[in-house]
Design an enzyme around this catalytic site. Sequence first.
Site, PDB file in Angstrom:
ATOM      1  N   GLU A   1       0.845  -1.197   0.000  1.00 15.37           N
ATOM      2  CA  GLU A   1       0.000   0.000   0.000  1.00 15.37           C
ATOM      3  C   GLU A   1       0.873   1.238   0.000  1.00 15.37           C
ATOM      4  O   GLU A   1       1.784   1.354   0.812  1.00 15.37           O
ATOM      5  CB  GLU A   1      -0.825   0.065   1.290  1.00 15.37           C
ATOM      6  CG  GLU A   1      -2.079  -0.740   1.302  1.00 15.37           C
ATOM      7  CD  GLU A   1      -2.752  -0.633   2.670  1.00 15.37           C
ATOM      8  OE1 GLU A   1      -3.202   0.460   3.038  1.00 15.37           O
ATOM      9  OE2 GLU A   1      -2.800  -1.659   3.382  1.00 15.37           O
TER      10      GLU A   1
ATOM     11  N   ARG B   1       1.064   5.318  10.937  1.00 16.87           N
ATOM     12  CA  ARG B   1       0.793   3.967  11.421  1.00 16.87           C
ATOM     13  C   ARG B   1       0.804   2.870  10.362  1.00 16.87           C
ATOM     14  O   ARG B   1       0.403   1.746  10.638  1.00 16.87           O
ATOM     15  CB  ARG B   1      -0.535   3.937  12.182  1.00 16.87           C
ATOM     16  CG  ARG B   1      -1.751   4.280  11.337  1.00 16.87           C
ATOM     17  CD  ARG B   1      -2.998   4.122  12.188  1.00 16.87           C
ATOM     18  NE  ARG B   1      -4.210   4.354  11.435  1.00 16.87           N
ATOM     19  CZ  ARG B   1      -5.421   4.175  11.925  1.00 16.87           C
ATOM     20  NH1 ARG B   1      -5.574   3.765  13.170  1.00 16.87           N
ATOM     21  NH2 ARG B   1      -6.480   4.402  11.195  1.00 16.87           N
ATOM     22  N   HIS B   2       1.279   3.177   9.175  1.00 21.51           N
ATOM     23  CA  HIS B   2       1.360   2.158   8.126  1.00 21.51           C
ATOM     24  C   HIS B   2       2.796   1.799   7.801  1.00 21.51           C
ATOM     25  O   HIS B   2       3.645   2.675   7.646  1.00 21.51           O
ATOM     26  CB  HIS B   2       0.664   2.638   6.847  1.00 21.51           C
ATOM     27  CG  HIS B   2      -0.828   2.590   6.935  1.00 21.51           C
ATOM     28  ND1 HIS B   2      -1.576   3.646   7.397  1.00 21.51           N
ATOM     29  CD2 HIS B   2      -1.707   1.594   6.646  1.00 21.51           C
ATOM     30  CE1 HIS B   2      -2.868   3.301   7.382  1.00 21.51           C
ATOM     31  NE2 HIS B   2      -2.980   2.066   6.930  1.00 21.51           N
TER      32      HIS B   2
ATOM     33  N   GLU C   1      -6.902   1.406  15.932  1.00 22.22           N
ATOM     34  CA  GLU C   1      -7.146  -0.012  15.703  1.00 22.22           C
ATOM     35  C   GLU C   1      -5.842  -0.804  15.785  1.00 22.22           C
ATOM     36  O   GLU C   1      -4.840  -0.449  15.185  1.00 22.22           O
ATOM     37  CB  GLU C   1      -7.762  -0.176  14.303  1.00 22.22           C
ATOM     38  CG  GLU C   1      -8.126  -1.591  13.938  1.00 22.22           C
ATOM     39  CD  GLU C   1      -7.295  -2.113  12.783  1.00 22.22           C
ATOM     40  OE1 GLU C   1      -7.164  -1.444  11.765  1.00 22.22           O
ATOM     41  OE2 GLU C   1      -6.729  -3.223  12.943  1.00 22.22           O
TER      42      GLU C   1
ATOM     43  N   SER D   1      -8.031  -6.595  13.824  1.00 17.60           N
ATOM     44  CA  SER D   1      -9.249  -6.752  13.058  1.00 17.60           C
ATOM     45  C   SER D   1      -9.540  -8.245  13.020  1.00 17.60           C
ATOM     46  O   SER D   1      -8.632  -9.041  12.776  1.00 17.60           O
ATOM     47  CB  SER D   1      -9.026  -6.181  11.658  1.00 17.60           C
ATOM     48  OG  SER D   1     -10.262  -5.966  11.047  1.00 17.60           O
TER      49      SER D   1
ATOM     50  N   ARG E   1       2.148  -1.629  16.198  1.00 20.66           N
ATOM     51  CA  ARG E   1       1.104  -0.727  16.701  1.00 20.66           C
ATOM     52  C   ARG E   1       0.845  -0.936  18.182  1.00 20.66           C
ATOM     53  O   ARG E   1       0.640   0.014  18.928  1.00 20.66           O
ATOM     54  CB  ARG E   1      -0.210  -0.950  15.930  1.00 20.66           C
ATOM     55  CG  ARG E   1      -0.179  -0.333  14.563  1.00 20.66           C
ATOM     56  CD  ARG E   1      -1.596  -0.270  14.004  1.00 20.66           C
ATOM     57  NE  ARG E   1      -1.554   0.114  12.597  1.00 20.66           N
ATOM     58  CZ  ARG E   1      -2.623   0.206  11.822  1.00 20.66           C
ATOM     59  NH1 ARG E   1      -3.826  -0.078  12.320  1.00 20.66           N
ATOM     60  NH2 ARG E   1      -2.510   0.567  10.567  1.00 20.66           N
TER      61      ARG E   1
END
Lengths: 445, 445
Positions: A219, A225-226, A368, A371, A419
């Site tokens: 991505e 946070r990526h 988050e 998930s 994270r």
Amino acid sequence: RYGICPMVQSQQKLDRPLVRVQDLTPEKAEQQIWVRARIHTSRAKGKPALTKAQGLTKESIIDVEAVVKKVEQKIESCSQQDVELHVERIFVISQSEARLPLQLEDAVRPEGEGDEVRKVDLIIINLHRNLNTTTSQAIFRLQSGICQLFRDTLINKGFVEIQTPKIISAASEGGANVFTVSYFKTSAYLAQSPQLYKQMCICADFDKVFCVGPVFRAEDSNTHRHLTEFVGLDIEMAFNYHYHEVMDSITDTMVQIFKGLCDRFQTEIQTVNKQYPSEPFKFLEPTLRLEYKEAVAMLKAAGVEMGDEEDLSTPNEKLLGRLVKEKYDTDFYVLDKYPLAVRPFYTMPDPNNPKYSNSYDMFMRGEEILSGAQRIHDAQLLTERAMHHSIDLEKIKAYIDSFRYGAPPHAGGGIGLERVTMLYLGLHNVRQTSMFPRDPKRLTP
Amino acid sequence: RYGICPMVQSQQKLDRPLVRVQDLTPEKAEQQIWVRARIHTSRAKGKPALTKAQGLTKESIIDVEAVVKKVEQKIESCSQQDVELHVERIFVISQSEARLPLQLEDAVRPEGEGDEVRKVDLIIINLHRNLNTTTSQAIFRLQSGICQLFRDTLINKGFVEIQTPKIISAASEGGANVFTVSYFKTSAYLAQSPQLYKQMCICADFDKVFCVGPVFRAEDSNTHRHLTEFVGLDIEMAFNYHYHEVMDSITDTMVQIFKGLCDRFQTEIQTVNKQYPSEPFKFLEPTLRLEYKEAVAMLKAAGVEMGDEEDLSTPNEKLLGRLVKEKYDTDFYVLDKYPLAVRPFYTMPDPNNPKYSNSYDMFMRGEEILSGAQRIHDAQLLTERAMHHSIDLEKIKAYIDSFRYGAPPHAGGGIGLERVTMLYLGLHNVRQTSMFPRDPKRLTP
């Protein structure tokens, strides 16, 4: 009194114990000891033989023979505040090339003090490296602890650790955001998650599995946070009647991690807090569970305009975190029953309301970190849902076929290690909690 | 008495405990219980309502209400030999598609027996799947144990777990056998080992580190022991005076693993042995250490023709394993002081003999499972050795530079998880100990 050692090539097995800096307590006062340390800063006075050490470059590694001395007044600037070393001999083990022009720094404790003890010849060696490195060490020691607590908790619950392949022949989730690898005369992909493999283990009656390993996302997201490569802590578990059995198992695992960190990593937490102050991490037992609908209602009550089945934007996620903290005084909670439309095709629909699903996210300080969901374990429903999402059935045939021969109901989730570390410590960028971060613009070191 | 459940979509939280098959002991005799199981084979008699279950496909998952009954004569063919279940009701949880034409298999115990207990209506469910799956489960449970023992032992020794990147910008060991990845607008490689990163952590004063993760080798080797992706258990450790400090730490870790497996995984070992018989794994304490020269002498005495500084061929490795086993009665040993010429450029030369090096391999049942060495921690010597190996200095500049600012002497090694599992259990192909093996010809599942 001073010398440069030949390169340590394992010439001999010296019978000369090295004391670790953290073990230099006042109980060792007046003992003659050897320490291996890295030079942070130095100043030299008096004794001619030792002044040569003045020329030593910062960062060099030295062996020091010294006498441990108690100090009258705490040395506030050092991690060892109650003792100092009066140096007898210095041998250079590994010399650093000069990065900065050498400068005699100011002494770290009041001028003149301590000199009277030996009257002469004192080199003060700051036995720890700069604050930044101390902070980094604390961050990564705590991260090592998270992995350990995660695994130990799950092994106690009867989980089995599995190893899943990272090079895969087809992109299981449909093909977007995936890195391509040249594989001999063909090409392959890097796994975006161990999803398919965890589920295959469940179908092979492993019952409860977890894995810890790299996860790859192509991505082009350049946010705090990526990362394009991060460490996934993944769980999958067969359940008897209801996916909440799995959800509760995961929240309990997180709680065991939080408790373990609090009990065993206070030094590390406080070290990080010195440089990056933050509030202690709060959580409830049992873990707070809200339904997505309730969260939307809370946000609307706070003035946010959004649809009932709309996904949470990052700002709304953060706002919700603040609202939950105010109302329930917790930094950790689960949001259950997401709208079906915003979840992957393999998510089990809610049996009571087809617009919702048996899925959940978990949050730390409003962001988050996990998930998860009950997965569809029925090949026919899975096919329908994939078609609804316009996914090419040919590409996921192996995935769908794995549910044709009896599959236990199951659920699971994936946690981002970096994270969790970042948010537990109240840091603000995931690059601080990845030793060698990878993002669209960074591939080194 | 018989029904097909609606798909478990978490409709309700049933208060109906499911007993695990392994917990069905004679103490539970006469109790009415529920079990979830997979159908291995079935035969039906009598009671009409239950004969419908005859049509159930093998591999289907069912919930069974039954009464536990003690049996007079052990049921040799089942894992639960002392009890059987007299079925009251059957609900289908997940129906398998028919893979094989349904056949009523012969009963697994003497005909007629047990019938008198309830006189009617008996379905015998073999509560475990086929032997092959039982064996696989045992192999991978034991493999999970190896990982756990490896980490627990090292954490007790003060090691820190680190996470190293798998996508890297340059091939650190010179560029051969490396997979290429498309990385946004550029290209990158998959790490062949965490070598550079482990060493950077040592240079950053982490002192003792380990990591567990995938390692990628683009070698076109189609042997019983090569995979293109395997799990590396990697160790790196600063030492005081001699690399044997590290070597001893690694052999002790292996011994702790062997002991832990023997203590805690006997069931799994015996399950695997039923299908693949092998001798119990033997080891000595302390671990046997031989020098390379001694090994060559043993091989020569056994009639092998080879040069003193020649590498061991695979057949010679195996022969050496047999000779060592005969002489010392151990399946595990270390070979120390390899010829410098056959080791990577970053290997520290032996200070006493420039033709040899401070390097070692470890062997299980005559096959290499670990390769390790003292690493060169001096930038100048590292440069010389790289040039000697004709390695492009530009490509390894970052690696060499990491030793310019004070580096502690250090050593380490990398272990192949699948090989350790294979050789501990006396198996003969590494594909048996990789859940989803990857080789030049295999990329699925």
